[in-house]
Motif scaffolding. Structure first.
Motif, mmCIF file in Angstrom:
data_model
loop_
_atom_site.group_PDB
_atom_site.id
_atom_site.type_symbol
_atom_site.label_atom_id
_atom_site.label_comp_id
_atom_site.label_asym_id
_atom_site.label_seq_id
_atom_site.Cartn_x
_atom_site.Cartn_y
_atom_site.Cartn_z
ATOM 1 N N SER A 3 44.474 21.010 -25.404
ATOM 2 C CA SER A 3 45.015 21.949 -26.372
ATOM 3 C C SER A 3 43.959 23.015 -26.626
ATOM 4 C CB SER A 3 45.396 21.229 -27.661
ATOM 5 O OG SER A 3 44.242 20.711 -28.281
ATOM 6 N N GLU A 4 44.414 24.209 -26.980
ATOM 7 C CA GLU A 4 43.504 25.351 -27.114
ATOM 8 C C GLU A 4 42.413 25.107 -28.160
ATOM 9 O OE1 GLU A 4 43.704 30.092 -28.145
ATOM 10 O OE2 GLU A 4 45.498 29.110 -27.382
ATOM 11 N N ASP A 5 42.773 24.582 -29.325
ATOM 12 C CA ASP A 5 41.795 24.363 -30.385
ATOM 13 C C ASP A 5 40.762 23.319 -29.971
ATOM 14 O OD1 ASP A 5 40.680 24.697 -33.035
ATOM 15 O OD2 ASP A 5 41.577 22.766 -33.534
ATOM 16 N N LEU A 6 41.215 22.204 -29.425
ATOM 17 C CA LEU A 6 40.286 21.149 -29.010
ATOM 18 C C LEU A 6 39.376 21.659 -27.896
ATOM 19 C CD1 LEU A 6 39.599 18.168 -29.629
ATOM 20 C CD2 LEU A 6 41.097 17.556 -27.728
ATOM 21 N N LYS A 8 38.410 24.767 -27.343
ATOM 22 C CA LYS A 8 37.424 25.697 -27.914
ATOM 23 C C LYS A 8 36.303 24.944 -28.604
ATOM 24 C CE LYS A 8 40.377 29.710 -28.731
ATOM 25 N NZ LYS A 8 41.003 30.544 -29.769
ATOM 26 N N ARG A 9 36.657 23.926 -29.374
ATOM 27 C CA ARG A 9 35.644 23.153 -30.101
ATOM 28 C C ARG A 9 34.714 22.438 -29.130
ATOM 29 N NH1 ARG A 9 37.261 21.735 -35.606
ATOM 30 N NH2 ARG A 9 35.287 20.615 -35.695
ATOM 31 N N SER A 39 33.895 16.106 -37.757
ATOM 32 C CA SER A 39 34.802 16.730 -38.719
ATOM 33 C C SER A 39 34.087 16.829 -40.059
ATOM 34 C CB SER A 39 36.092 15.927 -38.844
ATOM 35 O OG SER A 39 35.833 14.644 -39.369
ATOM 36 N N GLU A 44 40.651 18.184 -41.604
ATOM 37 C CA GLU A 44 40.150 18.550 -40.279
ATOM 38 C C GLU A 44 40.137 17.328 -39.362
ATOM 39 O OE1 GLU A 44 36.329 20.884 -38.356
ATOM 40 O OE2 GLU A 44 35.978 19.574 -40.079
ATOM 41 N N GLU A 47 43.710 16.469 -38.191
ATOM 42 C CA GLU A 47 44.195 17.416 -37.185
ATOM 43 C C GLU A 47 43.505 17.184 -35.837
ATOM 44 O OE1 GLU A 47 46.260 20.054 -35.105
ATOM 45 O OE2 GLU A 47 46.774 19.388 -37.141
ATOM 46 N N LEU A 48 42.197 16.990 -35.856
ATOM 47 C CA LEU A 48 41.474 16.736 -34.603
ATOM 48 C C LEU A 48 41.917 15.428 -33.960
ATOM 49 C CD1 LEU A 48 37.910 17.903 -35.672
ATOM 50 C CD2 LEU A 48 39.334 18.932 -33.873
ATOM 51 N N GLN A 51 45.200 15.980 -32.209
ATOM 52 C CA GLN A 51 44.993 16.682 -30.941
ATOM 53 C C GLN A 51 44.357 15.759 -29.898
ATOM 54 O OE1 GLN A 51 43.055 20.546 -31.253
ATOM 55 N NE2 GLN A 51 43.886 20.791 -33.317
#
Length: 154
Positions: A3-6, A8-9, A39, A44, A47-48, A51
């Motif tokens: 996923s895009e957010d994971l 990026k992190r 986190s 947060e 959500e993480l 994902q």
């Protein structure tokens, strides 16, 4: 694909960990084995973790958070990590995360442990060397047994 957010992190953590490692370690081609996202709130973390379940297979539940095997390991500038963790909020971990690089551990230990930026940490089944610098928002580890190997992942 992550996923895009994971993604990026994880990428941000790996890049900064590589910069930290390269500041103190001569060996430049060490491969990342494990990535941990810290986190900083329950929201947060939730959500993480959601994902993470979409991008990895749960392989271990620890007191500080779940560890996953990547379904598809991402290509990064430090190789392809095999496992990742979502760490529960912890005031002792204000950074963004950490990585574990694979080394020839005994040679690495004898070469770097005298440097005050490196700290030896003993665990029940293995030991590791921690590298921290207050100018960086991450931590780096070098384990006697790679985290993926400890969990039977090749």
């Amino acid at each position: 694909m992550l996923s895009e957010d994971l993604n990026k992190r994880l990428t941000k953590i790996i890049v900064e960990c590589l910069e930290l490692k390269n500041k103190y370690v001569e060996e430049k081609n060490l491969q990342v084995d494990y990535v941990c996202i810290f986190s900083h709130s329950i929201n947060e973390y939730d959500e993480l973790e959601k994902q993470a379940h979409q991008n990895g297979d749960l392989i271990e539940t620890t007191a500080t958070g779940p560890i996953f095997k990547f379904i598809i390991s991402p290509h990064t500038i430090a190789g392809k990590p095999k496992v990742f963790k979502i760490r529960q909020p912890d005031e002792a971990r204000p950074e963004q995360g950490d990585v574990d690089f694979t080394t020839n551990y005994e040679q690495f230990k004898s070469k770097y442990l005298d440097n005050n930026k490196f700290t030896l940490i003993q665990r029940e089944k293995f030991e590791m060397i921690e590298l921290k610098d207050p100018d960086f928002n991450v931590r780096v580890y070098f384990s006697s047994i790679p985290p993926s190997t400890l969990r039977g992942i090749n």
